[in-house]
Design a protein around this motif. Sequence first.
Motif, mmCIF file in Angstrom:
data_model
loop_
_atom_site.group_PDB
_atom_site.id
_atom_site.type_symbol
_atom_site.label_atom_id
_atom_site.label_comp_id
_atom_site.label_asym_id
_atom_site.label_seq_id
_atom_site.Cartn_x
_atom_site.Cartn_y
_atom_site.Cartn_z
ATOM 1 N N GLN A 230 31.747 25.778 -11.295
ATOM 2 C CA GLN A 230 32.190 26.420 -10.069
ATOM 3 C C GLN A 230 31.399 25.979 -9.088
ATOM 4 O O GLN A 230 31.158 26.547 -8.084
ATOM 5 C CB GLN A 230 32.377 27.894 -10.227
ATOM 6 N N ASP A 231 30.650 24.802 -9.021
ATOM 7 C CA ASP A 231 29.891 24.475 -7.740
ATOM 8 C C ASP A 231 30.855 23.448 -6.931
ATOM 9 O O ASP A 231 31.611 22.596 -7.333
ATOM 10 C CB ASP A 231 28.903 23.616 -8.215
ATOM 11 N N ASP A 232 30.995 23.842 -5.709
ATOM 12 C CA ASP A 232 31.647 22.957 -4.661
ATOM 13 C C ASP A 232 30.798 21.830 -4.247
ATOM 14 O O ASP A 232 29.726 22.014 -3.978
ATOM 15 C CB ASP A 232 31.984 23.750 -3.557
ATOM 16 N N ARG B 212 38.435 17.877 -1.474
ATOM 17 C CA ARG B 212 38.821 19.292 -2.326
ATOM 18 C C ARG B 212 40.208 19.260 -2.977
ATOM 19 O O ARG B 212 40.198 19.870 -4.158
ATOM 20 C CB ARG B 212 38.304 20.209 -1.345
ATOM 21 N N GLU C 98 38.410 18.360 3.276
ATOM 22 C CA GLU C 98 39.465 19.189 2.900
ATOM 23 C C GLU C 98 40.318 18.476 1.991
ATOM 24 O O GLU C 98 40.710 18.939 0.748
ATOM 25 C CB GLU C 98 40.228 19.927 3.935
ATOM 26 N N GLU D 265 29.271 21.384 -0.976
ATOM 27 C CA GLU D 265 28.815 22.501 0.087
ATOM 28 C C GLU D 265 27.170 22.888 -0.489
ATOM 29 O O GLU D 265 26.892 22.418 -1.661
ATOM 30 C CB GLU D 265 29.328 23.936 -0.284
ATOM 31 N N LEU E 235 32.340 20.886 -11.103
ATOM 32 C CA LEU E 235 33.514 21.731 -10.401
ATOM 33 C C LEU E 235 33.819 22.820 -11.475
ATOM 34 O O LEU E 235 33.942 24.006 -11.225
ATOM 35 C CB LEU E 235 35.015 21.125 -10.417
#
Length: 463
Positions: free
Chosen positions: A306-308, A289, A286, A311, A303
């Motif tokens: 929009q790819d984490d 992130r 966390e 995950e 990023l």
Amino acid sequence: MRLTFLGAARTVTGSMHLVEANGARLLLDCGLYQGRRAEASARNRNLPREAVQADCLLLSHAHIDHSGNVPSLYRAGFRGPIYATHATRDLCRVMLDDSAHIQEQDAQFLNKKNRRQGLPPVEPLYTAEDVHGCLRQFVGLGYGTPFQPAPGITATFLDAGHILGSAAIVLDITEGGRTTRLTFTGDAGRPNTPIIRDPEPLCGTEVLITESTYGDRLHSPIGDAEAALAEVVNTTAGRGGKVVIPAFSVGRTQEIVYALARLRAAGKIPAVRTFVDSPLSCNATEVFRMHPECFDEETNALLEEQDDPFEFSRLSYVRRVEDSKAINFLREPCIIISASGMCETGRILHHLANNLEDPRNTVLIVGFQAQHTLGRRLVEKVPRVRLLHQEFAVRAEVRVINALSAHADRDELVAHVRSAGPSLRQVFVVHGEERQSLAFADTLLPAGIPSVTVPFPGVQHEV
Ligand SMILES: [Zn+2]
């Protein structure tokens, strides 16, 4: 200016150095000493008086051997500011909370024994209350932002490329009209480490305090790690086994997840279920992130799409004990990433107990394993190990990938030291087992640095 190496001198853990200049006392790091129980306890409980009396503390990074004794410093009466990067401050919050929990559990366990033997109870090294107290003293700063920790002293954090938020600490110290640049490397990372940026050069440093963890060793190229990881996953899944990966909660866990995500996206490994089974690792992820300002270009590009980066499908972050236990009942190939990284405590012990005796499984070692740890015994391929009060035959395959080291190897460290340029006149070699530090000093001398010292703990050096 006077330097005193209070910890991590001729040993790896317990990083703590004192800089006295211009009438001020600056402490660099305040790490936990880790080793045999009685010695560790004595060292950690009896912090040197000059450390407690320092005017301020500057932290290189959140690893517990660099920050883990900050709550003890607070407990002993230190109330000065604690300067750290924003990410180090946030990581310290989760790591020190976890550490206090371990200290309190340790004391409880010892007190049960002591009661039976009629011995007096012991206090935990520190408590959650001490952690909350010291966290109030933290001052978060960005990389490359100069600040004044004391009159006549300007400090700047450079990216050390070691873990999220890690910094080399540059001190420009003006005394008697002359300014000297003193730099402390903290832990120096490897160039091209995934997720985080490369170590920044130490330009203009005159006096350098450098780590030497791998001062006498070379690592495999970092690019080999992903291919090796894919091979281990494919071979193990192919024979219906589980891959158990003991991994440090901060850094290594996120690197493994990131590498698995890339391998999965490229179709190089099957979509087996994957678990990050450690509350601390979940909390640390966390924090990752929250700090994209520490990421390298490649991770930031991900990023933007929009790819984490932390995950992928069939990946679960496991916090609850019941969910952790449920993993044992899975009868299909899977990957379990758990802590602690050296297999000393935590949920990894249960996963090893459940999986070591099945030859279809693989234990994958991806980090430094200190002497006298269970992880080290596994690396040494001992046939039987004792854990959780039972003996187990090691029938699972044990594999090692050392390319993922968070520490620069010998040649990378030499290049890092040399990045100081021609101004460098004196180097102090710390943070290594004695053999590594001495070997690294021997490597530096022919490199043309006028003075190289491997200091003894507690000895003062005028520079
Ligand atoms: Zn470190």
